[in-house]
Write a protein that holds these residues in place. Structure first.
Motif, PDB file in Angstrom:
ATOM      1  N   UNK A 307       0.813  -1.220   0.000  1.00  0.00           N
ATOM      2  CA  UNK A 307       0.000   0.000   0.000  1.00  0.00           C
ATOM      3  C   UNK A 307       0.846   1.269   0.000  1.00  0.00           C
ATOM      4  N   UNK A 308       2.158   1.115   0.174  1.00  0.00           N
ATOM      5  CA  UNK A 308       3.052   2.227  -0.062  1.00  0.00           C
ATOM      6  C   UNK A 308       3.158   3.300   0.995  1.00  0.00           C
ATOM      7  N   UNK A 309       3.059   3.000   2.295  1.00  0.00           N
ATOM      8  CA  UNK A 309       3.308   3.983   3.338  1.00  0.00           C
ATOM      9  C   UNK A 309       4.804   3.984   3.625  1.00  0.00           C
ATOM     10  N   UNK A 310       5.479   5.055   3.246  1.00  0.00           N
ATOM     11  CA  UNK A 310       6.933   5.127   3.369  1.00  0.00           C
ATOM     12  C   UNK A 310       7.339   5.854   4.644  1.00  0.00           C
ATOM     13  N   UNK A 311       8.638   5.853   4.921  1.00  0.00           N
ATOM     14  CA  UNK A 311       9.155   6.612   6.060  1.00  0.00           C
ATOM     15  C   UNK A 311       8.824   8.095   5.894  1.00  0.00           C
ATOM     16  N   UNK A 312       8.928   8.594   4.652  1.00  0.00           N
ATOM     17  CA  UNK A 312       8.598   9.998   4.400  1.00  0.00           C
ATOM     18  C   UNK A 312       7.130  10.278   4.728  1.00  0.00           C
ATOM     19  N   UNK A 313       6.256   9.307   4.423  1.00  0.00           N
ATOM     20  CA  UNK A 313       4.829   9.462   4.747  1.00  0.00           C
ATOM     21  C   UNK A 313       4.635   9.517   6.255  1.00  0.00           C
ATOM     22  N   UNK A 314       5.346   8.656   6.983  1.00  0.00           N
ATOM     23  CA  UNK A 314       5.259   8.643   8.448  1.00  0.00           C
ATOM     24  C   UNK A 314       5.712   9.990   9.002  1.00  0.00           C
ATOM     25  N   UNK A 315       6.789  10.532   8.450  1.00  0.00           N
ATOM     26  CA  UNK A 315       7.292  11.834   8.886  1.00  0.00           C
ATOM     27  C   UNK A 315       6.231  12.917   8.680  1.00  0.00           C
ATOM     28  N   UNK A 316       5.594  12.907   7.510  1.00  0.00           N
ATOM     29  CA  UNK A 316       4.569  13.909   7.210  1.00  0.00           C
ATOM     30  C   UNK A 316       3.384  13.805   8.169  1.00  0.00           C
ATOM     31  N   UNK A 317       2.957  12.574   8.467  1.00  0.00           N
ATOM     32  CA  UNK A 317       1.810  12.406   9.375  1.00  0.00           C
ATOM     33  C   UNK A 317       2.167  12.848  10.788  1.00  0.00           C
ATOM     34  N   UNK A 318       3.400  12.590  11.202  1.00  0.00           N
ATOM     35  CA  UNK A 318       3.843  13.043  12.526  1.00  0.00           C
ATOM     36  C   UNK A 318       3.824  14.567  12.604  1.00  0.00           C
ATOM     37  N   UNK A 319       4.284  15.223  11.548  1.00  0.00           N
ATOM     38  CA  UNK A 319       4.294  16.687  11.538  1.00  0.00           C
ATOM     39  C   UNK A 319       2.871  17.235  11.571  1.00  0.00           C
ATOM     40  N   UNK A 320       1.967  16.608  10.810  1.00  0.00           N
ATOM     41  CA  UNK A 320       0.570  17.052  10.806  1.00  0.00           C
ATOM     42  C   UNK A 320      -0.042  16.900  12.191  1.00  0.00           C
ATOM     43  N   UNK A 321       0.207  15.748  12.815  1.00  0.00           N
ATOM     44  CA  UNK A 321      -0.339  15.483  14.142  1.00  0.00           C
ATOM     45  C   UNK A 321       0.187  16.499  15.140  1.00  0.00           C
ATOM     46  N   UNK A 322       1.479  16.775  15.061  1.00  0.00           N
ATOM     47  CA  UNK A 322       2.089  17.791  15.920  1.00  0.00           C
ATOM     48  C   UNK A 322       1.397  19.138  15.746  1.00  0.00           C
ATOM     49  N   UNK A 323       1.343  19.595  14.495  1.00  0.00           N
ATOM     50  CA  UNK A 323       0.872  20.950  14.227  1.00  0.00           C
ATOM     51  C   UNK A 323      -0.622  21.103  14.508  1.00  0.00           C
ATOM     52  N   UNK A 324      -1.431  20.242  13.873  1.00  0.00           N
ATOM     53  CA  UNK A 324      -2.886  20.377  13.993  1.00  0.00           C
ATOM     54  C   UNK A 324      -3.355  20.043  15.400  1.00  0.00           C
ATOM     55  N   UNK A 325      -2.830  18.976  15.978  1.00  0.00           N
ATOM     56  CA  UNK A 325      -3.269  18.558  17.306  1.00  0.00           C
ATOM     57  C   UNK A 325      -2.932  19.557  18.386  1.00  0.00           C
ATOM     58  N   UNK A 326      -1.714  20.055  18.325  1.00  0.00           N
ATOM     59  CA  UNK A 326      -1.292  21.010  19.343  1.00  0.00           C
ATOM     60  C   UNK A 326      -2.060  22.316  19.220  1.00  0.00           C
TER      61      UNK A 326
END
Length: 514
Positions: A307-326
């Motif tokens: 399904x193609x979830x890469x390390x770069x994708x994980x990094x992007x989701x972490x940044x989104x979670x950080x920014x939007x959640x906080x």
């Protein structure tokens, strides 16, 4: 023959010269005027197109004037927060248009149309194209479209199920204990003290997300928040400017800093991911006690299923979670403390409920779910002070919706704040703080139809809304257990949209130890 070749070369040369001129004239005049004509032919009113800048100058002027001074201490914040939108609706109605540079922006203030746009499954309404500099804050799921977005959403949705959130409650508790302990020390021996709670609650949300995202690595996680905070300021500076193609590649000091911040954040996250994967491999655990572990588990499953979830994708989701959640949780809690300071009767009702259910015990997941008054307070604060005051979409093809024919290339502005303050859907007490309107749930809070969109709606509704609400309920419950609070005389009521809705001059509040 030579004359023919000469004429052909002359015509070709003229076309080469004229083509870019025609292209530019089409982009900055013919196309905007054609779109304006198509909108007006349907009876939609709005501002007239102005060459290149559209209404950008007027928007800046209105905002600058509105934000230059505080407002009275009430909840009628639309004229200050979104002055241009407010005036546009007053003059042209809930369905009207204005100009963002050379693109028309259709204001849609009807809740039924908003619902149809947000629940569109045809792919006709997409994320609005942004100045690429602004786009650096479009992260992970937020910037994906179509099939890529759908696949990613399916992959990471399980990470936000309530059962997974239960495992994160101890991390919330630790962060909240840190806040309470810090405030106890800042208060005088007499039991009172003034604190600007806005940065304090930013720190609380940062700490909570750092712990729930990265477990033992939360100190490193805090570094990401500082970088994102700096990036937000840099991006906000160019948010309302006309986009000049290629400008982001000019090595100005601010452009270089924007891209360096991205590199720094990615390097920190990449190192944390490497160490997390190593820990998971050595200990043989699934790592699902924090968000990063859950995302890496999703990555392993996607590797197996291609399904193609890469390390770069994980990094992007972490940044989104950080920014939007906080941002969401911190602003919600800040406005909740401000509003409860303005309405001490509701503050006491909420405290009585918390003490009845929890006494002085730390609220656990089950206790949080028993609260009834606290959630209605949070919902009402989100109505009056939504973190994001407008949502935006874009038509990349001609589309029909609700009897309207919207041409391709039109932006749509969905004014959440204006809708939340419309008496047609909320009654004559729309400007009053009245949590009881949510006593029977969100769906029954407004008249006739849903007019409540603090987390968006439809397929792209905020994936982390349950996370934000659980954290907000726990933090508010623990604050109410330990303190009563009131506005400081120095507080200036000045809601101010900087990515999310913040108090422009902070939130100085006097705390009293209970």
């Amino acid at each position: 023959m030579e004359d023919y070749i000469f004429k052909l070369l002359a015509i070709s040369s003229a076309l080469l010269v004229l083509y870019p001129v025609i292209t530019v004239v089409h982009a900055i005049w013919w196309r905007p005027k054609r779109l304006e004509k198509q909108l007006r032919q349907q009876g939609i009113r709005g501002t007239s197109y102005k060459l290149l800048h559209g209404d950008t100058k007027e928007i800046k002027k209105c905002s600058r004037e509105a934000w230059s001074k505080p407002m009275t201490l009430d909840h009628q914040i639309s004229p200050r927060v979104s002055p241009f939108f407010h005036e546009l609706v007053q003059k042209y109605g809930k369905l009207s248009f204005f100009w963002n540079g050379t693109r028309p922006r259709l204001m849609v203030g009807d809740p039924e149309l908003i619902r149809l746009i947000l629940t569109d499954k045809r792919g006709h309404f997409v994320k609005m194209p942004l100045n690429p500099i602004v786009g650096v804050l479009q992260l992970g799921l937020a910037k994906l479209k179509g099939d890529r977005w759908a696949k990613r959403r399916r992959l990471i949705t399980p990470a936000f199920h309530l059962e997974k959130l239960k495992r994160m409650v101890p991390a919330f508790e630790t962060s909240c204990f840190g806040l309470i302990d810090r405030w106890e020390k800042l208060i005088s021996p007499q039991g009172s003290g003034e604190i600007d709670v806005a940065p304090e609650l930013q720190n609380l949300a940062s700490d909570a997300i750092a712990r729930t995202a990265f477990g033992s690595s939360f100190e490193q996680g805090k570094m990401i928040f500082e970088l994102l905070k700096e990036q937000t300021k840099l991006v906000h500076e160019c948010f309302q400017n006309i986009y000049i193609p290629g400008f982001r590649f000019i090595p100005t000091e601010k452009n270089k800093r924007r891209y360096n911040i991205v590199k720094e954040i990615n390097a920190i996250l990449r190192d944390m991911i490497r160490r997390k994967e190593e820990t998971m491999r050595i200990n043989g655990d699934s790592g699902n006690d924090d968000l990063l572990g859950l995302l890496l588990q999703c990555k392993e499953e996607s590797d197996t299923n291609n399904n193609g979830l890469t390390i770069e994708d994980v990094i992007e989701e972490c940044k989104l979670f950080y920014f939007a959640g906080q941002e969401t949780t911190a602003t919600l809690l800040t406005w909740t403390m401000i509003v409860l300071s303005m309405h001490p009767d509701w503050q006491q009702k909420a405290r009585d409920e918390v003490l009845h259910i929890c006494a002085k015990r730390t609220p656990n997941f089950e206790a949080i779910n028993q609260l009834k008054i606290v959630p209605t307070i949070l919902y009402e604060v989100l109505r009056l002070y939504p973190p994001v005051v407008s949502l935006y979409r874009h038509t990349h093809q001609k589309t029909n919706i609700g009897g309207l024919s919207i041409p391709a290339g039109v932006d749509l502005a969905l004014p959440v704040l204006l809708l939340h303050n419309d008496p047609n859907y909320w009654g004559e007490d729309v400007e009053k703080f009245n949590p009881e309107r949510f006593s029977h749930g969100i769906l029954k809070a407004s008249k006739d139809q849903i007019a409540y969109y603090p987390f968006g709606w439809g397929p792209r509704i905020c994936i982390g809304q349950n996370f934000a609400m659980v954290e907000a309920k726990m933090a508010l419950a623990m604050i109410l257990q330990h303190f009563s609070f009131q506005l400081s005389p120095s507080y200036a009521h000045a809601p101010y949209p900087v990515v999310t809705l913040k108090p422009q001059h902070g939130a100085p509040i006097i705390l009293h130890r209970i």
